[in-house]
Design a protein around this motif. Structure first.
Motif, PDB file in Angstrom:
ATOM      1  N   ILE A   1       0.880  -1.173   0.000  1.00 42.34           N
ATOM      2  CA  ILE A   1       0.000   0.000   0.000  1.00 42.34           C
ATOM      3  C   ILE A   1       0.917   1.222   0.000  1.00 42.34           C
ATOM      4  N   VAL A   2       1.092   1.783  -1.157  1.00 41.73           N
ATOM      5  CA  VAL A   2       2.106   2.841  -1.300  1.00 41.73           C
ATOM      6  C   VAL A   2       1.506   4.179  -0.866  1.00 41.73           C
ATOM      7  N   PRO A   3       2.094   4.819   0.150  1.00 37.30           N
ATOM      8  CA  PRO A   3       1.513   6.054   0.683  1.00 37.30           C
ATOM      9  C   PRO A   3       1.930   7.298  -0.101  1.00 37.30           C
ATOM     10  N   ASP A   4       1.129   8.351   0.045  1.00 34.60           N
ATOM     11  CA  ASP A   4       1.502   9.656  -0.504  1.00 34.60           C
ATOM     12  C   ASP A   4       2.379  10.412   0.494  1.00 34.60           C
ATOM     13  N   VAL A   5       2.044  10.236   1.764  1.00 32.50           N
ATOM     14  CA  VAL A   5       2.760  10.948   2.822  1.00 32.50           C
ATOM     15  C   VAL A   5       3.133   9.957   3.916  1.00 32.50           C
ATOM     16  N   VAL A   6       4.323  10.098   4.475  1.00 30.31           N
ATOM     17  CA  VAL A   6       4.741   9.252   5.597  1.00 30.31           C
ATOM     18  C   VAL A   6       5.041  10.156   6.798  1.00 30.31           C
ATOM     19  N   HIS A   7       4.452   9.770   7.967  1.00 34.93           N
ATOM     20  CA  HIS A   7       4.735  10.510   9.202  1.00 34.93           C
ATOM     21  C   HIS A   7       5.474   9.575  10.144  1.00 34.93           C
ATOM     22  N   VAL A   8       6.399  10.144  10.881  1.00 36.78           N
ATOM     23  CA  VAL A   8       7.061   9.367  11.919  1.00 36.78           C
ATOM     24  C   VAL A   8       6.564   9.871  13.257  1.00 36.78           C
ATOM     25  N   MET A   9       6.064   8.932  14.065  1.00 38.42           N
ATOM     26  CA  MET A   9       5.632   9.287  15.413  1.00 38.42           C
ATOM     27  C   MET A   9       6.639   8.795  16.417  1.00 38.42           C
ATOM     28  N   SER A  10       6.850   9.624  17.417  1.00 43.57           N
ATOM     29  CA  SER A  10       7.673   9.180  18.533  1.00 43.57           C
ATOM     30  C   SER A  10       7.186   9.889  19.783  1.00 43.57           C
ATOM     31  N   LYS A  11       7.064   9.131  20.853  1.00 42.00           N
ATOM     32  CA  LYS A  11       6.671   9.700  22.146  1.00 42.00           C
ATOM     33  C   LYS A  11       5.478  10.652  22.049  1.00 42.00           C
ATOM     34  N   GLY A  12       4.468  10.220  21.312  1.00 46.03           N
ATOM     35  CA  GLY A  12       3.208  10.957  21.335  1.00 46.03           C
ATOM     36  C   GLY A  12       3.131  12.184  20.449  1.00 46.03           C
ATOM     37  N   ARG A  13       4.081  12.311  19.523  1.00 47.00           N
ATOM     38  CA  ARG A  13       4.029  13.439  18.578  1.00 47.00           C
ATOM     39  C   ARG A  13       4.441  12.957  17.193  1.00 47.00           C
ATOM     40  N   VAL A  14       4.033  13.733  16.154  1.00 44.84           N
ATOM     41  CA  VAL A  14       4.606  13.517  14.824  1.00 44.84           C
ATOM     42  C   VAL A  14       5.916  14.282  14.792  1.00 44.84           C
ATOM     43  N   VAL A  15       7.016  13.543  14.586  1.00 45.19           N
ATOM     44  CA  VAL A  15       8.322  14.215  14.637  1.00 45.19           C
ATOM     45  C   VAL A  15       8.909  14.462  13.255  1.00 45.19           C
ATOM     46  N   LYS A  16       8.403  13.765  12.258  1.00 47.39           N
ATOM     47  CA  LYS A  16       8.896  14.055  10.911  1.00 47.39           C
ATOM     48  C   LYS A  16       7.855  13.606   9.893  1.00 47.39           C
ATOM     49  N   SER A  17       7.697  14.353   8.824  1.00 43.48           N
ATOM     50  CA  SER A  17       6.813  13.957   7.740  1.00 43.48           C
ATOM     51  C   SER A  17       7.554  14.074   6.431  1.00 43.48           C
ATOM     52  N   GLY A  18       7.184  13.238   5.472  1.00 43.54           N
ATOM     53  CA  GLY A  18       7.853  13.300   4.184  1.00 43.54           C
ATOM     54  C   GLY A  18       7.128  12.450   3.160  1.00 43.54           C
ATOM     55  N   GLY A  19       7.768  12.208   2.034  1.00 46.44           N
ATOM     56  CA  GLY A  19       7.183  11.386   0.983  1.00 46.44           C
ATOM     57  C   GLY A  19       7.416   9.913   1.267  1.00 46.44           C
ATOM     58  N   LYS A  20       7.069   9.065   0.298  1.00 48.24           N
ATOM     59  CA  LYS A  20       7.141   7.631   0.544  1.00 48.24           C
ATOM     60  C   LYS A  20       8.578   7.139   0.774  1.00 48.24           C
ATOM     61  N   ASP A  21       9.569   7.916   0.327  1.00 52.18           N
ATOM     62  CA  ASP A  21      10.968   7.510   0.530  1.00 52.18           C
ATOM     63  C   ASP A  21      11.382   7.529   2.002  1.00 52.18           C
ATOM     64  N   LEU A  22      10.641   8.324   2.798  1.00 53.54           N
ATOM     65  CA  LEU A  22      10.956   8.407   4.219  1.00 53.54           C
ATOM     66  C   LEU A  22      10.856   7.030   4.875  1.00 53.54           C
ATOM     67  N   ALA A  23       9.909   6.224   4.389  1.00 54.80           N
ATOM     68  CA  ALA A  23       9.724   4.881   4.959  1.00 54.80           C
ATOM     69  C   ALA A  23      10.964   4.025   4.707  1.00 54.80           C
ATOM     70  N   LEU A  24      11.523   4.134   3.514  1.00 53.20           N
ATOM     71  CA  LEU A  24      12.726   3.351   3.171  1.00 53.20           C
ATOM     72  C   LEU A  24      13.911   3.793   4.013  1.00 53.20           C
ATOM     73  N   GLU A  25      13.977   5.086   4.211  1.00 53.94           N
ATOM     74  CA  GLU A  25      15.037   5.666   5.031  1.00 53.94           C
ATOM     75  C   GLU A  25      14.973   5.090   6.456  1.00 53.94           C
ATOM     76  N   LEU A  26      13.729   5.012   6.969  1.00 51.08           N
ATOM     77  CA  LEU A  26      13.535   4.483   8.318  1.00 51.08           C
ATOM     78  C   LEU A  26      13.949   3.024   8.411  1.00 51.08           C
TER      79      LEU A  26
END
Lengths: 434, 250
Positions: free
Chosen positions: B213-238
């Motif tokens: 399921i290929v996303p348009d936007v990727v958010h990273v959550m940590s400790k109860g907040r969104v700490v980073k948002s980006g395109g689908k490449d962010l997931a690969l980076e993670l």
């Protein structure tokens, strides 16, 4: 007729109850003597109370207090109301026998067909010949009172080998308030016969009445019987019913009871497996709300070897309702290879709802398989949330889960139209709570 | 147009704050992925959006199509078009799946003032969708999720999504407990439901699901907040670098 009750204290309606009714109680002098003796037994014992172990959870002195005077015979207006009630509660295709305020109503019943198919007589007719109809093995106060006061009932004698395709529905209708109806019926099912008996208790605009019913069932060898009792009396009524069932060999007996009405009710069933190789399935549902008190007490007596009994009981209790289930399984010394299981579960819908479960096993044989289980709890919040997250409002989500909860007991009714009829009554109960 | 707006959301569970001011906007037609380590608050967010009891919202708001979602009962949210695909779908013995589907669908339609589905239309639709999801008809006769495998449970969630036609689908850890084949079937079902009027929020711990399921936007959550948002490449980076870098950032 003067039917006023002079009450001398809780649990002790004075003998006026009997003497004022005596002229209306059918039977020969021999029958009258039996009645008088039974009434003396009742007077000596008084209404059952909590110090009597079998009635510990259903203290009739506290819950009911007094026995109301005998109902008058229904007049034309009462019979008209009863006829309307029959239209609502009759099961499609069933042969009907209707008792109105404890009196058999021939015009509302399928007399001709049932005389032919099931040897039908009224209790009134049968008592002319047989005082034994008033005698039972166990004689607690309410059964004694029933023997003394029974005005009418149905007596069926189904021939050996008869296969009755249509269910027989006995409909008890109350049309009068603040009175008592006492009925007693006998059902004899011949060897190899097949029959379905349904008993329905309802009100036609009557309030605060009392019902005391007794049913004597005897099942011949190889018979196949479904026996369903649906008690939906008025919310302020009292219904105390006693069943005595004796089962022959290689019988299939499938019993189901549902309580959806009455302020105070008790069904006490005494079922004896007296022939080998029989299978008993005895199941029930109590649906209680407001301050309703519903007691289902079943005593299953394995008197002979090689029988199977299964009991599934479900109670759903809302508001300050109180459900009682007492299930006793007796295995006599000779009754080897008995297989008896009992499972009872209560669903409490409010913090003030109460359920008492008393399973008892009395096993005197050493090669048996018997067991029981009991649970009580609330609706599962995770299931409720799942259903709500799918769009069901709270009450509808609860209703779906309650239906599923009682479903396991109702599913034991093999006949699909009858099962649907029972589900319909449960659904109407669910609509009444809100 | 913004379909879902979560603004500075703070949520407590039993005195402990789990979300510390989370902000997220999802527009119609978009697929957002929310990734993050265990305990970052991903599932809490999905539960609060669906209205699960036991969470106390102490600050912030959630708007759905401009309306205050927090004022609505869970069933009202469902009727408005919010759908949560559960991480662990519950088993409901005694409630036949078919009966459940029809009852739920008609409850939603009734809440929206629409007519109930006719039986033939309903059956036709269920048959179509269940076939595409490889759900055998006899499964629909059984109690809801009773005796279903992990994959079957998730497919049953996707079946409901297809039937109810929500405008917002939240998929909570849809990949948990699924083998690769089961995941592919479920993901294909989800992809078939992507449409310009419908948004999806895909919550996952692993990047694997986002291959399907290929996303348009990727958010990273940590400790109860969104700490980073980006395109689908962010997931690969993670996937390559892990979540540790964000634990400190949060």
């Amino acid at each position: 007729m003067n039917v006023a009750v002079a009450k001398t204290g809780k649990g002790r309606a004075v003998s006026d109850l009997f003497t004022s009714a005596e002229g209306r109680l059918p039977g020969s002098p021999a029958v009258t003597a039996v009645r008088r003796e039974a009434f003396e037994t009742y007077e000596r014992l008084g209404l059952p109370h909590r110090r009597i172990e079998e009635w510990k959870y259903t203290d009739l002195r506290a819950l009911v207090g007094e026995v109301l005077p005998l109902a008058a015979s229904p007049d034309a207006a009462a019979l008209k109301r009863a006829a309307d009630a029959v239209k609502v509660h009759a099961i499609d295709g069933a042969r009907k026998l209707v008792l109105v305020d404890g009196v058999f109503a021939a015009d509302l019943s399928d007399v001709k067909a049932l005389v032919a198919e099931a040897g039908f007589k009224t209790l009134r007719e049968a008592l002319d010949k047989d005082a034994g109809l008033l005698q039972t093995a166990s004689l607690d106060a309410v059964i004694a009172l029933n023997a003394a006061m029974a005005t009418d009932g149905v007596v069926l004698s189904i021939a050996d080998g008869a296969k009755l395709s249509a269910p027989i529905q006995i409909i008890h209708i109350a049309t009068a308030g603040s009175v008592s109806a006492f009925t007693r019926s006998q059902i004899v099912i011949g060897k190899g016969a097949r029959a379905t008996i349904v008993e329905t208790f309802v009100a036609a605009d009557a309030k605060a009445y009392q019902v005391n019913d007794a049913v004597l069932v005897s099942v011949g060898d190889d018979a196949d019987v479904a026996h369903i009792r649906l008690m939906d009396d008025a919310p302020d009524a009292v219904n105390i019913t006693s069943h005595f069932v004796t089962i022959g060999a290689n019988v299939k007996y499938n019993f189901f009871n549902m309580t959806t009405g009455a302020a105070v009710s008790r069904l006490q069933g005494f079922i004896t497996l007296a022939g080998e190789g029989s299978e008993l399935s005895a199941n029930g549902v109590n649906l209680l709300q407001k301050t309703e008190h519903g007691d289902t007490t079943l005593v299953v007596d394995h008197a002979v070897p090689n029988c199977v009994s299964r009991e599934i009981f479900r109670a759903v209790i809302d508001d300050r309702g109180h459900s009682v289930f007492q299930g006793r399984i007796i295995v006599r010394p000779d009754a080897q290879k008995t297989d008896g299981k009992m499972m009872t579960r209560a669903l409490l819908l409010s913090d003030e709802a109460e359920a008492d479960n008393k399973p008892e096993l009395e096993i005197f044989a050493d090669d048996v398989s018997c067991g029981h289980g009991a649970t009580a709890g609330a609706l599962d919040d995770n299931l409720l949330f799942y259903l709500k997250a799918r769009g069901l409002p709270e009450k509808q989500a609860q209703a779906l889960l309650i239906q599923a909860f009682v479903g396991e007991a109702i599913e034991q009714i093999a006949d699909e139209p009858l099962r649907e009829h029972v589900i319909g009554i449960a659904e109407r109960w669910l609509e009444r709570r809100s | 147009m913004a379909l879902l707006e979560v603004k500075d959301l703070k949520v407590r569970v039993e005195e402990r704050e789990i979300l510390h001011g989370l902000t997220l906007t999802v527009n119609e037609g978009e697929v957002h992925a929310i990734m993050g380590p265990n305990g970052s608050g991903k599932s809490t967010l999905s539960h609060v959006i669906a209205g699960k009891p036991g969470y106390e919202v102490t600050d912030g708001q959630i708007l759905f199509k401009g309306e205050d979602l927090l004022e609505m009962e869970p069933n009202e949210r469902a009727a408005k078009g919010v759908f949560l695909a559960f991480q662990y779908p519950v088993e409901i013995p005694g409630v036949a799946t078919m009966n459940f589907l029809r009852t739920a669908l008609n409850a939603q339609r009734k809440a929206r003032g629409e007519d109930e589905y006719s039986t033939p239309d309903f059956l036709k639709k269920v048959r179509e969708v269940s076939k595409s999801l490889n759900i055998p008809q006899d499964m629909l006769k059984r109690g809801v999720n009773v005796g279903f495998s992990g994959g079957e449970k998730k497919r049953n969630e996707v079946l409901q999504m297809a039937l109810f036609e929500p405008s917002l689908c939240i998929l909570d850890e849809m990949d948990s407990g699924l083998d690769i084949d089961a995941l592919r079937i479920a993901a294909d079902g989800v992809n078939a439901l992507r449409s310009p009027g419908r948004a999806m929020v895909v919550i996952t711990h692993y990047q694997r699901l986002l291959n399907y399921i290929v996303p348009d936007v990727v958010h990273v959550m940590s400790k109860g907040r969104v700490v980073k948002s980006g395109g689908k490449d962010l997931a690969l980076e993670l996937e390559a670098s892990g979540y540790a870098q964000f634990e400190d950032a949060a």
